[in-house]
Design a protein around this motif. Structure first.
Motif, PDB file in Angstrom:
ATOM      1  N   ILE A  90       0.841  -1.202   0.000  1.00  0.00           N
ATOM      2  CA  ILE A  90       0.000   0.000   0.000  1.00  0.00           C
ATOM      3  C   ILE A  90       0.876   1.253   0.000  1.00  0.00           C
ATOM      4  N   VAL A  91       1.966   1.236   0.759  1.00  0.00           N
ATOM      5  CA  VAL A  91       2.885   2.382   0.781  1.00  0.00           C
ATOM      6  C   VAL A  91       3.468   2.610  -0.618  1.00  0.00           C
ATOM      7  N   ILE A  92       3.891   1.539  -1.269  1.00  0.00           N
ATOM      8  CA  ILE A  92       4.442   1.657  -2.625  1.00  0.00           C
ATOM      9  C   ILE A  92       3.387   2.238  -3.566  1.00  0.00           C
ATOM     10  N   GLY A  93       2.170   1.720  -3.485  1.00  0.00           N
ATOM     11  CA  GLY A  93       1.086   2.226  -4.329  1.00  0.00           C
ATOM     12  C   GLY A  93       0.755   3.682  -4.043  1.00  0.00           C
ATOM     13  N   ALA A  94       0.783   4.067  -2.775  1.00  0.00           N
ATOM     14  CA  ALA A  94       0.474   5.457  -2.418  1.00  0.00           C
ATOM     15  C   ALA A  94       1.523   6.413  -2.974  1.00  0.00           C
ATOM     16  N   PHE A  95       2.793   6.042  -2.873  1.00  0.00           N
ATOM     17  CA  PHE A  95       3.835   6.908  -3.419  1.00  0.00           C
ATOM     18  C   PHE A  95       3.799   6.936  -4.945  1.00  0.00           C
ATOM     19  N   ALA A  96       3.499   5.821  -5.572  1.00  0.00           N
ATOM     20  CA  ALA A  96       3.367   5.803  -7.034  1.00  0.00           C
ATOM     21  C   ALA A  96       2.191   6.690  -7.467  1.00  0.00           C
ATOM     22  N   ALA A  97       1.081   6.602  -6.742  1.00  0.00           N
ATOM     23  CA  ALA A  97      -0.073   7.442  -7.056  1.00  0.00           C
ATOM     24  C   ALA A  97       0.253   8.916  -6.849  1.00  0.00           C
ATOM     25  N   ALA A  98       0.958   9.232  -5.769  1.00  0.00           N
ATOM     26  CA  ALA A  98       1.344  10.624  -5.513  1.00  0.00           C
ATOM     27  C   ALA A  98       2.245  11.152  -6.629  1.00  0.00           C
ATOM     28  N   SER A  99       3.130  10.308  -7.117  1.00  0.00           N
ATOM     29  CA  SER A  99       4.004  10.714  -8.220  1.00  0.00           C
ATOM     30  C   SER A  99       3.189  10.987  -9.480  1.00  0.00           C
ATOM     31  N   LEU A 100       2.262  10.094  -9.801  1.00  0.00           N
ATOM     32  CA  LEU A 100       1.413  10.295 -10.977  1.00  0.00           C
ATOM     33  C   LEU A 100       0.515  11.529 -10.840  1.00  0.00           C
ATOM     34  N   LEU A 101       0.021  11.771  -9.639  1.00  0.00           N
ATOM     35  CA  LEU A 101      -0.796  12.957  -9.413  1.00  0.00           C
ATOM     36  C   LEU A 101       0.025  14.228  -9.564  1.00  0.00           C
ATOM     37  N   THR A 102       1.281  14.188  -9.152  1.00  0.00           N
ATOM     38  CA  THR A 102       2.151  15.349  -9.295  1.00  0.00           C
ATOM     39  C   THR A 102       2.438  15.627 -10.766  1.00  0.00           C
ATOM     40  N   VAL A 103       2.682  14.574 -11.537  1.00  0.00           N
ATOM     41  CA  VAL A 103       2.863  14.740 -12.984  1.00  0.00           C
ATOM     42  C   VAL A 103       1.585  15.298 -13.601  1.00  0.00           C
ATOM     43  N   SER A 104       0.437  14.774 -13.188  1.00  0.00           N
ATOM     44  CA  SER A 104      -0.847  15.256 -13.707  1.00  0.00           C
ATOM     45  C   SER A 104      -1.049  16.733 -13.381  1.00  0.00           C
ATOM     46  N   LEU A 105      -0.651  17.136 -12.200  1.00  0.00           N
ATOM     47  CA  LEU A 105      -0.761  18.544 -11.829  1.00  0.00           C
ATOM     48  C   LEU A 105       0.124  19.397 -12.727  1.00  0.00           C
ATOM     49  N   GLY A 106       1.331  18.938 -13.003  1.00  0.00           N
ATOM     50  CA  GLY A 106       2.215  19.668 -13.911  1.00  0.00           C
ATOM     51  C   GLY A 106       1.628  19.783 -15.302  1.00  0.00           C
ATOM     52  N   ILE A 107       1.031  18.689 -15.773  1.00  0.00           N
ATOM     53  CA  ILE A 107       0.398  18.707 -17.098  1.00  0.00           C
ATOM     54  C   ILE A 107      -0.794  19.658 -17.111  1.00  0.00           C
ATOM     55  N   ALA A 108      -1.560  19.667 -16.038  1.00  0.00           N
ATOM     56  CA  ALA A 108      -2.726  20.556 -15.974  1.00  0.00           C
ATOM     57  C   ALA A 108      -2.311  22.020 -15.915  1.00  0.00           C
ATOM     58  N   LEU A 109      -1.176  22.305 -15.306  1.00  0.00           N
ATOM     59  CA  LEU A 109      -0.734  23.695 -15.166  1.00  0.00           C
ATOM     60  C   LEU A 109       0.088  24.185 -16.357  1.00  0.00           C
ATOM     61  N   ALA A 110       0.565  23.270 -17.200  1.00  0.00           N
ATOM     62  CA  ALA A 110       1.488  23.641 -18.278  1.00  0.00           C
ATOM     63  C   ALA A 110       0.881  24.572 -19.329  1.00  0.00           C
ATOM     64  N   PRO A 111      -0.326  24.305 -19.831  1.00  0.00           N
ATOM     65  CA  PRO A 111      -0.815  25.195 -20.899  1.00  0.00           C
ATOM     66  C   PRO A 111      -1.155  26.585 -20.363  1.00  0.00           C
ATOM     67  N   GLY A 112      -1.020  27.550 -21.228  1.00  0.00           N
ATOM     68  CA  GLY A 112      -1.404  28.914 -20.868  1.00  0.00           C
ATOM     69  C   GLY A 112      -0.300  29.652 -20.139  1.00  0.00           C
ATOM     70  N   GLU A 113      -0.682  30.807 -19.653  1.00  0.00           N
ATOM     71  CA  GLU A 113       0.267  31.705 -18.990  1.00  0.00           C
ATOM     72  C   GLU A 113       0.009  31.795 -17.483  1.00  0.00           C
ATOM     73  N   ALA A 114      -0.810  30.899 -16.949  1.00  0.00           N
ATOM     74  CA  ALA A 114      -1.209  31.004 -15.544  1.00  0.00           C
ATOM     75  C   ALA A 114      -0.045  30.779 -14.594  1.00  0.00           C
ATOM     76  N   VAL A 115       0.846  29.846 -14.925  1.00  0.00           N
ATOM     77  CA  VAL A 115       2.003  29.588 -14.071  1.00  0.00           C
ATOM     78  C   VAL A 115       3.268  29.623 -14.921  1.00  0.00           C
ATOM     79  N   ALA A 116       4.348  29.932 -14.271  1.00  0.00           N
ATOM     80  CA  ALA A 116       5.639  29.998 -14.961  1.00  0.00           C
ATOM     81  C   ALA A 116       6.095  28.596 -15.356  1.00  0.00           C
ATOM     82  N   PRO A 117       6.843  28.473 -16.448  1.00  0.00           N
ATOM     83  CA  PRO A 117       7.339  27.157 -16.863  1.00  0.00           C
ATOM     84  C   PRO A 117       8.229  26.500 -15.809  1.00  0.00           C
ATOM     85  N   GLY A 118       8.897  27.300 -15.006  1.00  0.00           N
ATOM     86  CA  GLY A 118       9.741  26.755 -13.943  1.00  0.00           C
ATOM     87  C   GLY A 118       8.940  25.980 -12.908  1.00  0.00           C
TER      88      GLY A 118
END
Length: 165
Positions: A90-118
């Motif tokens: 479960i710990v392994i799955g939770a960290f894997a899910a957190a990693s995927l959610l973080t990537v998803s957040l980056g993808i969601a924030l990438a388009p547009g000018e709302a957040v800096a590319p950094g």
């Protein structure tokens, strides 16, 4: 494990869990309200930002609860059993899910000018670090498997030795 070590880790886990609940309930609510008042480009990222952050924190809370359970098993000297593998998985799955959610957040924030590319790049780096933690726990699971196997072998040898004596 020593009593002080167990107590210290439990205090840290409780503080971490309470802080995560505070962030989920208070800080993200305030962030959602602030983003509603922002310009339209920033308002578009409100929902993905809040939802993905809540889910990411939830995944880490699940991992903290499982670590608590493993700590209890270690204190009772039952960690070298099959029950520990469920918690470790479960710990392994939770960290894997957190990693995927973080990537998803980056993808969601990438388009547009709302957040800096950094910021998007920073989220990618955080996702890689979280994935590395999942892989480290996976290696530790393999070590736990070896320890459980050795413990079972030692019990078998003790039983055979008792029969001989």
């Amino acid at each position: 494990m020593g009593r002080i070590t167990v107590l210290a880790l439990r205090v840290v886990l409780c503080m971490m869990f309470a802080g995560a609940v505070f962030i989920q309930v208070v800080m993200l609510s305030l962030l959602g309200i602030d983003l509603d008042r922002a310009d339209p480009d920033v308002a578009l990222i409100r929902t993905p930002l809040v939802v993905l952050t809540v889910l990411g924190i939830l995944a880490l809370q699940v991992a903290a609860v499982c670590v608590w359970g493993l700590l209890t098993m270690a204190r009772r000297r039952t960690v070298f059993s099959a029950g520990a593998f469920r918690l470790v998985n479960i710990v392994i799955g939770a960290f894997a899910a957190a990693s995927l959610l973080t990537v998803s957040l980056g993808i969601a924030l990438a388009p547009g000018e709302a957040v800096a590319p950094g910021v998007v790049l920073l989220l990618g780096g955080v996702a890689v670090m979280i994935a590395a933690v999942a892989l480290i726990v996976l290696v530790l699971r393999a070590l736990l498997r070896q320890a459980v196997d050795r413990d079972a072998e030692a019990r078998l040898l003790r039983t055979e030795l008792d029969e001989v004596i």
